[in-house]
Structure formats: structure tokens, C-alpha cells
Design a protein around this motif. Structure first.
Motif, PDB file in Angstrom:
ATOM      1  N   SER A 431      41.078  24.949  29.099  1.00 54.26           N
ATOM      2  CA  SER A 431      41.189  26.328  29.589  1.00 54.26           C
ATOM      3  C   SER A 431      42.558  26.915  29.268  1.00 54.26           C
ATOM      4  O   SER A 431      42.670  28.111  28.954  1.00 54.26           O
ATOM      5  CB  SER A 431      40.939  26.374  31.094  1.00 54.26           C
ATOM      6  N   GLU A 432      43.604  26.098  29.318  1.00 57.22           N
ATOM      7  CA  GLU A 432      44.939  26.580  28.977  1.00 57.22           C
ATOM      8  C   GLU A 432      45.078  26.768  27.469  1.00 57.22           C
ATOM      9  O   GLU A 432      45.739  27.710  27.003  1.00 57.22           O
ATOM     10  CB  GLU A 432      45.998  25.613  29.500  1.00 57.22           C
ATOM     11  N   THR A 433      44.455  25.883  26.702  1.00 55.22           N
ATOM     12  CA  THR A 433      44.482  26.042  25.248  1.00 55.22           C
ATOM     13  C   THR A 433      43.787  27.333  24.830  1.00 55.22           C
ATOM     14  O   THR A 433      44.291  28.099  23.997  1.00 55.22           O
ATOM     15  CB  THR A 433      43.790  24.841  24.578  1.00 55.22           C
ATOM     16  N   PHE A 434      42.625  27.595  25.409  1.00 54.50           N
ATOM     17  CA  PHE A 434      41.862  28.784  25.030  1.00 54.50           C
ATOM     18  C   PHE A 434      42.551  30.073  25.458  1.00 54.50           C
ATOM     19  O   PHE A 434      42.211  31.154  24.955  1.00 54.50           O
ATOM     20  CB  PHE A 434      40.458  28.712  25.639  1.00 54.50           C
ATOM     21  N   ALA A 435      43.496  29.977  26.400  1.00 58.77           N
ATOM     22  CA  ALA A 435      44.219  31.163  26.848  1.00 58.77           C
ATOM     23  C   ALA A 435      45.377  31.533  25.920  1.00 58.77           C
ATOM     24  O   ALA A 435      45.975  32.607  26.070  1.00 58.77           O
ATOM     25  CB  ALA A 435      44.756  30.943  28.265  1.00 58.77           C
ATOM     26  N   ARG A 436      45.699  30.677  24.945  1.00 55.60           N
ATOM     27  CA  ARG A 436      46.777  30.984  24.020  1.00 55.60           C
ATOM     28  C   ARG A 436      46.366  32.099  23.070  1.00 55.60           C
ATOM     29  O   ARG A 436      45.220  32.147  22.608  1.00 55.60           O
ATOM     30  CB  ARG A 436      47.147  29.735  23.201  1.00 55.60           C
ATOM     31  N   VAL A 437      47.307  32.949  22.774  1.00 54.84           N
ATOM     32  CA  VAL A 437      47.043  34.092  21.898  1.00 54.84           C
ATOM     33  C   VAL A 437      46.589  33.608  20.509  1.00 54.84           C
ATOM     34  O   VAL A 437      47.252  32.774  19.884  1.00 54.84           O
ATOM     35  CB  VAL A 437      48.305  34.974  21.759  1.00 54.84           C
ATOM     36  N   GLY A 438      45.453  34.106  20.062  1.00 57.61           N
ATOM     37  CA  GLY A 438      44.957  33.828  18.731  1.00 57.61           C
ATOM     38  C   GLY A 438      44.159  32.549  18.580  1.00 57.61           C
ATOM     39  O   GLY A 438      43.499  32.357  17.545  1.00 57.61           O
ATOM     40  N   VAL A 439      44.189  31.668  19.577  1.00 56.78           N
ATOM     41  CA  VAL A 439      43.496  30.379  19.437  1.00 56.78           C
ATOM     42  C   VAL A 439      41.978  30.535  19.380  1.00 56.78           C
ATOM     43  O   VAL A 439      41.328  29.976  18.482  1.00 56.78           O
ATOM     44  CB  VAL A 439      43.933  29.407  20.552  1.00 56.78           C
ATOM     45  N   PRO A 440      41.346  31.269  20.299  1.00 57.27           N
ATOM     46  CA  PRO A 440      39.888  31.400  20.198  1.00 57.27           C
ATOM     47  C   PRO A 440      39.435  31.987  18.863  1.00 57.27           C
ATOM     48  O   PRO A 440      38.442  31.532  18.280  1.00 57.27           O
ATOM     49  CB  PRO A 440      39.542  32.335  21.364  1.00 57.27           C
ATOM     50  N   GLU A 441      40.174  32.988  18.381  1.00 58.68           N
ATOM     51  CA  GLU A 441      39.806  33.615  17.112  1.00 58.68           C
ATOM     52  C   GLU A 441      39.892  32.622  15.953  1.00 58.68           C
ATOM     53  O   GLU A 441      39.021  32.593  15.071  1.00 58.68           O
ATOM     54  CB  GLU A 441      40.719  34.818  16.846  1.00 58.68           C
ATOM     55  N   ARG A 442      40.942  31.801  15.955  1.00 62.92           N
ATOM     56  CA  ARG A 442      41.097  30.805  14.899  1.00 62.92           C
ATOM     57  C   ARG A 442      39.987  29.758  14.956  1.00 62.92           C
ATOM     58  O   ARG A 442      39.450  29.329  13.918  1.00 62.92           O
ATOM     59  CB  ARG A 442      42.472  30.131  15.028  1.00 62.92           C
ATOM     60  N   ILE A 443      39.612  29.338  16.142  1.00 64.29           N
ATOM     61  CA  ILE A 443      38.527  28.364  16.298  1.00 64.29           C
ATOM     62  C   ILE A 443      37.230  28.914  15.725  1.00 64.29           C
ATOM     63  O   ILE A 443      36.533  28.252  14.931  1.00 64.29           O
ATOM     64  CB  ILE A 443      38.345  27.995  17.788  1.00 64.29           C
ATOM     65  N   LEU A 444      36.881  30.137  16.112  1.00 65.22           N
ATOM     66  CA  LEU A 444      35.621  30.726  15.669  1.00 65.22           C
ATOM     67  C   LEU A 444      35.626  30.992  14.170  1.00 65.22           C
ATOM     68  O   LEU A 444      34.587  30.857  13.500  1.00 65.22           O
ATOM     69  CB  LEU A 444      35.360  32.014  16.444  1.00 65.22           C
ATOM     70  N   GLU A 445      36.799  31.353  13.630  1.00 65.27           N
ATOM     71  CA  GLU A 445      36.906  31.580  12.196  1.00 65.27           C
ATOM     72  C   GLU A 445      36.582  30.306  11.416  1.00 65.27           C
ATOM     73  O   GLU A 445      35.767  30.322  10.469  1.00 65.27           O
ATOM     74  CB  GLU A 445      38.319  32.061  11.848  1.00 65.27           C
ATOM     75  N   LEU A 446      37.208  29.195  11.804  1.00 67.42           N
ATOM     76  CA  LEU A 446      36.984  27.941  11.083  1.00 67.42           C
ATOM     77  C   LEU A 446      35.577  27.410  11.313  1.00 67.42           C
ATOM     78  O   LEU A 446      34.955  26.861  10.393  1.00 67.42           O
ATOM     79  CB  LEU A 446      38.024  26.908  11.521  1.00 67.42           C
ATOM     80  N   ALA A 447      35.076  27.556  12.534  1.00 70.56           N
ATOM     81  CA  ALA A 447      33.717  27.080  12.818  1.00 70.56           C
ATOM     82  C   ALA A 447      32.683  27.864  12.012  1.00 70.56           C
ATOM     83  O   ALA A 447      31.627  27.326  11.651  1.00 70.56           O
ATOM     84  CB  ALA A 447      33.430  27.196  14.309  1.00 70.56           C
ATOM     85  N   GLY A 448      32.993  29.123  11.720  1.00 68.72           N
ATOM     86  CA  GLY A 448      32.079  29.923  10.920  1.00 68.72           C
ATOM     87  C   GLY A 448      32.125  29.592   9.440  1.00 68.72           C
ATOM     88  O   GLY A 448      31.177  29.871   8.698  1.00 68.72           O
ATOM     89  N   GLU A 449      33.235  28.984   8.999  1.00 67.02           N
ATOM     90  CA  GLU A 449      33.404  28.662   7.582  1.00 67.02           C
ATOM     91  C   GLU A 449      32.907  27.268   7.213  1.00 67.02           C
ATOM     92  O   GLU A 449      32.694  26.984   6.031  1.00 67.02           O
ATOM     93  CB  GLU A 449      34.891  28.772   7.204  1.00 67.02           C
ATOM     94  N   HIS A 450      32.758  26.388   8.202  1.00 71.84           N
ATOM     95  CA  HIS A 450      32.453  24.989   7.915  1.00 71.84           C
ATOM     96  C   HIS A 450      31.270  24.493   8.738  1.00 71.84           C
ATOM     97  O   HIS A 450      31.039  24.937   9.872  1.00 71.84           O
ATOM     98  CB  HIS A 450      33.673  24.098   8.220  1.00 71.84           C
ATOM     99  N   GLU A 451      30.570  23.533   8.179  1.00 71.46           N
ATOM    100  CA  GLU A 451      29.503  22.839   8.909  1.00 71.46           C
ATOM    101  C   GLU A 451      30.134  21.776   9.806  1.00 71.46           C
ATOM    102  O   GLU A 451      31.165  21.192   9.452  1.00 71.46           O
ATOM    103  CB  GLU A 451      28.540  22.170   7.931  1.00 71.46           C
ATOM    104  N   ARG A 452      29.506  21.540  10.922  1.00 64.91           N
ATOM    105  CA  ARG A 452      29.975  20.463  11.793  1.00 64.91           C
ATOM    106  C   ARG A 452      29.583  19.118  11.182  1.00 64.91           C
ATOM    107  O   ARG A 452      28.419  18.890  10.861  1.00 64.91           O
ATOM    108  CB  ARG A 452      29.392  20.597  13.194  1.00 64.91           C
ATOM    109  N   LEU A 453      30.566  18.253  11.004  1.00 59.53           N
ATOM    110  CA  LEU A 453      30.312  16.943  10.406  1.00 59.53           C
ATOM    111  C   LEU A 453      29.712  16.000  11.428  1.00 59.53           C
ATOM    112  O   LEU A 453      30.108  15.981  12.600  1.00 59.53           O
ATOM    113  CB  LEU A 453      31.617  16.366   9.850  1.00 59.53           C
ATOM    114  N   GLN A 454      28.751  15.203  11.000  1.00 59.92           N
ATOM    115  CA  GLN A 454      28.097  14.243  11.873  1.00 59.92           C
ATOM    116  C   GLN A 454      28.299  12.832  11.322  1.00 59.92           C
ATOM    117  O   GLN A 454      28.153  12.607  10.114  1.00 59.92           O
ATOM    118  CB  GLN A 454      26.592  14.544  11.971  1.00 59.92           C
ATOM    119  N   LEU A 455      28.638  11.899  12.186  1.00 59.30           N
ATOM    120  CA  LEU A 455      28.725  10.505  11.757  1.00 59.30           C
ATOM    121  C   LEU A 455      27.331   9.963  11.477  1.00 59.30           C
ATOM    122  O   LEU A 455      26.357  10.357  12.134  1.00 59.30           O
ATOM    123  CB  LEU A 455      29.403   9.661  12.839  1.00 59.30           C
ATOM    124  N   PRO A 456      27.199   9.044  10.516  1.00 58.27           N
ATOM    125  CA  PRO A 456      25.871   8.505  10.185  1.00 58.27           C
ATOM    126  C   PRO A 456      25.360   7.584  11.285  1.00 58.27           C
ATOM    127  O   PRO A 456      26.119   6.878  11.952  1.00 58.27           O
ATOM    128  CB  PRO A 456      26.126   7.732   8.893  1.00 58.27           C
TER     129      PRO A 456
END
Length: 468
Positions: A431-456
């Protein structure tokens, strides 16, 4: 100085007892198990601790707990290292997909030393026995608190044992863990009820400990806790060339309960390419199972009013969560440090102490409880959807959707990976991490650019075939 009675001689009870005794208080720790503290680390593994159901299950000291231990009880920290605790730098687990691997100031916060629970408790127990102002009484059963009733708030003035002996105290610390008897005692005395929130986390754990012949532990090829479809694998290095492997499943998944049998459990772990090599050691425990794991939160108040003074709920007696995140010991140590501070500044006035202790607990412990419960719920709903052949539902809370996106983003950003580690390491809630300026936007940006990797690992059909 104050007379303090601590109920429970586990990690939280012994750590808080040591801290308070070294501040000059007269402290007595009461432990119902009779077996004395073993003389050596080797003997600790055979220690009989019937009062702690998870005593030989997987445990891990997070970096946040290591920092508290090193600052508040440095001799215990040194003793843990001398006992063979393994040094781990969690930043070394940065994914290879992160390009910037440059070390930074403050990265030492991600270092920890970890050991099996019996080893850690043996080190704490020896330190407690050597502390002049601390008395540890084992084989003692507490009957009830001594409560002074009147027109004001009920106040605990001591403890009565089953033997009839009464111990007077300026403060009683409830370090009885998940099995705390305080709600029953309050009910018997017509006090309360206390505020309580409780739910089954919904998981069953099957685990085993191993030891290598050369004192090394297996190399990790993924996170310590890895979700693999309808089950998860938790692999934790430990002390003296030992480690644990734990598989956890939904408690409602009857087919996967066959993993209580060692052959079936082995087959599943062997079918996971990133984890199969964790079986390459000598088993030093039988297959251990644990279910009925409760996420529970208690406060000694009702409708905003303190219901009972003279007692402090500590660690799991205050809030306990799904142990797969490995936060129990570390948050317990953090809570013990908070207790030391509140006792030092507020003990003279019982009501003032109770209010200050409640405020400190809400600030320092409760955020971790809330986040763990939310993560439990999301993982369980994901498992149950996959079991039924459905797409996992989207998290209902924005913070949990962001937490899910973070698991993709950390694979590509060193700052977000450190932020994720801060949460996993009991250093800073998300909750404190997500309150940092720009952090949520950066998370969503990268999540939108990449697939979530799954271990085999085996899919549901293969998994059921392995267990057939």
C-alpha cells in the motif's frame, strides 16, 4: 521497573521477554511444553514442542525480521549465525530479464540469515536462560488471568496457574500464538466480546525437510513461492545444508489431497522442471501436513472502546495469516520491538498503554494482515477457477489488480523488483509502494507491454495423471 508475565515461550514470547528484561523489567515467561531447551543445534531438530503444531513446518526469517533481530537482540543474531543460519541476499534472485543489475545504496536491507524454526528457537532459548532478569518456566499451564472488575475498564493484574499459584503483574503479554485462550477467558469473565475477524485461508500444506551431504543447498530457478496452476511450491533454504519443500493446494481440492502420500508428492515435484532438483537430498523429516489455517485478526476493543487493560496481544495472538508468505516470525519480531517501545513510554497508565499499544499494532502489523488476506483470497479464487477449467476472475479490488500487474512488471524493472522485495521482505507494505508518485502508472505500463511469465509444470490433466 515493571513486573511482566509473558504467556508463551515461542519466538515472539522469548524475543519480547529478552527485550523487556534487558530494559530492566522483571520478566517471567510461562511455557506449557515441558521439554527443556536442547544443548545443541543437532538436538534441536528432535526437540518435543507439542504446543506448536507448525514447529517443524517450513519457516523463514525475512530481511525485515533480520534487521529487528540484529538491532534489538544482536547477541541472538550472532548466535543464529554461529548455529549455521544461511545467509541469503534476495536481490540475487533478480530475474535475468532485468537489464540494470547495478548495486545501489541500501541494497543490504534485502540480506537475511535463515534457519529452521527449532534452531532459531534453540538459540533464543539459550539466550533467555542466560539472561539474569528473565525467568523462563516450562511445563506450566495457565488457568486464567486475574481480572480486577469495577466501574471502569476491566484490568488484568496477574495470572493464575492450574496449580493454584497466582503471579501478580503490571502487564501480561499474550504470546500464545494462534491458540490464544484470551477470547475464552474474556467470555468466562463476561468481558467483551473482543473485536475479531476470522476466515479459513483455504489451503492445505504438504511439506518435507531435506539435507545435503556437502552442506550446500539447491540452486533456485524462480521465486521462493511459485504458483503453478492449481498448486504452489514453496522452496526455502535453511541452516547447515538443510532446506524445505512445501506444496500447497486448495483445501477443497479432494483429488490433490493424494499428495499426503510421499510417492505422489515426489511425483508432482519431480514433474516441475524448476523444482525437481530440490528433491536431491536426504529426507530428514516425514511428510508433514497442515490444514485449517486461519487468517484471524483481534483487537481488545468493541465499538472503539478498550475492553480490557493490563494485557497486550503479541504476534499471532493479535493477527495470524497464511504462513506460505513466510512472514510470521518476522512480523512477530517487529511487533515485539513495538512492544518494547510502547512499554518504555506508556506503561504507567493502563488505559493509556492499551490505547498506545492498539495504535502501534494498527500502524505496524495490521497493514500486513490486510494485504496477506487479500492475496490469499485472490490466489484461492484463481486455483478454484483453474480447477474448474475457467479463466481466473479479475480482482475486485484495484490494489489487488495492481498487485497482479506488479508480478509482470518486476520482470523488467529494477526499481519495481526492489519494491516487490520490500513487500515480501516485511520492509514496506505494498500500500505504501502504490502510494508513491508514478509507481502505479509504471506498473500498468510494463504489464501492458509484456506477458506474465509462468514457470513450467504439469497442467491439470497431467497433474491428475501423476496422482492416479
Amino acid at each position: 521497573m515493571a513486573r511482566i508475565v509473558v504467556l508463551g515461550g515461542g519466538v515472539c514470547g522469548l524475543a519480547s521477554g529478552l527485550m523487556l528484561a534487558r530494559d530492566g523489567h522483571e520478566v517471567t515467561v510461562l511455557e506449557r511444553d515441558t521439554a527443556p531447551v536442547p544443548e545443541s543445534v543437532d538436538e534441536a531438530w528432535e526437540w518435543s514442542r507439542d504446543g506448536v503444531s507448525q514447529f517443524r513446518m517450513a519457516h523463514f526469517l525475512q530481511p525485515g525480521g533480520r534487521i529487528v533481530l540484529e538491532q534489538e537482540l544482536p547477541d541472538v543474531f550472532d548466535g543464529l549465525v554461529s548455529a549455521g543460519a544461511m545467509r541469503m541476499d534476495l536481490l540475487e534472485r533478480m530475474p535475468p530479464t532485468v537489464a540494470d543489475r547495478t548495486r545501489r545504496a541500501g541494497d543490504e536491507r534485502f540480506v537475511t540469515y535463515t534457519a529452521r524454526r527449532p534452531v532459531f528457537e534453540q538459540v533464543l532459548g539459550r539466550a533467555a536462560e542466560d539472561e539474569p532478569s528473565l525467568r523462563v518456566r516450562r511445563g506450566v499451564t495457565v488457568k486464567e488471568p486475574i481480572i480486577q472488575l469495577g466501574n471502569g475498564t476491566p484490568h488484568v493484574t496477574g495470572i493464575r496457574l492450574d496449580s493454584g499459584e497466582a503471579l501478580q503483574a503490571d502487564l501480561v503479554v499474550d504470546a500464545m500464538g494462534r491458540g490464544s485462550q484470551l477470547p475464552r477467558w474474556c467470555s468466562d469473565a463476561n468481558i467483551g466480546p473482543l473485536h475479531e475477524e476470522s476466515e479459513d485461508s483455504g489451503f492445505i500444506y504438504y511439506g518435507r525437510y531435506f539435507r545435503s551431504q556437502d552442506g550446500t543447498t539447491p540452486q533456485s530457478f524462480g521465486p521462493l513461492l511459485a504458483p503453478l496452476g492449481t498448486f504452489s511450491i514453496l522452496t526455502l533454504p535453511s541452516d547447515n545444508g538443510t532446506w524445505s519443500v512445501t506444496v500447497y493446494i486448495s483445501s477443497g481440492d479432494q483429488a490433490l489431497k493424494r499428495m499426503r502420500h510421499p510417492d505422489a508428492w515426489n511425483a508432482v515435484v519431480k514433474a516441475c522442471p524448476a523444482h525437481a532438483h530440490w528433491l536431491d537430498g536426504e529426507p530428514i523429516s516425514d511428510m508433514m501436513a497442515m490444514g485449517g489455517v486461519i487468517d484471524r485478526y483481534r483487537r481488545p476493543l468493541r465499538d472503539g472502546q478498550i475492553q480490557l487493560t493490563g494485557i497486550a496481544l503479541l504476534g499471532d495472538a493479535s493477527s495470524c495469516t497464511n504462513p506460505s508468505l513466510g512472514r510470521g516470525m518476522s512480523l512477530g519480531l517487529l511487533h515485539a520491538k513495538c512492544l518494547r517501545e510502547v512499554v518504555g513510554s506508556h506503561l504507567q497508565d493502563p488505559l493509556e498503554f492499551a490505547q498506545a499499544w492498539d495504535a502501534a499494532t494498527e500502524a505496524q502489523l495490521t497493514p500486513w494482515y490486510r494485504e496477506t488476506v487479500a492475496e490469499d483470497r485472490n490466489r484461492l479464487s484463481e486455483i478454484e477457477a483453474l480447477r474448474d477449467g475457467l479463466e481466473p476472475p479479475q480482482p475486485s479490488e484495484p490494489s489487488q489488480a495492481l498487485a497482479g500487474a506488479l508480478l509482470t512488471a518486476i520482470m523488467h524493472d529494477p526499481d519495481l523488483f526492489r519494491a516487490f522485495l520490500e513487500s515480501r521482505s516485511c520492509l514496506m507494505p505494498l500500500s505504501e509502494t502504490f502510494a508513491r508518485v508514478g509507481v502505479p502508472e509504471r506498473i500498468l505500463e510494463l504489464a501492458g507491454e509484456h506477458e506474465r511469465l509462468q514457470l513450467p509444470g504439469p497442467d491439470r490433466e497431467d497433474l491428475l495423471r501423476l496422482l492416479d
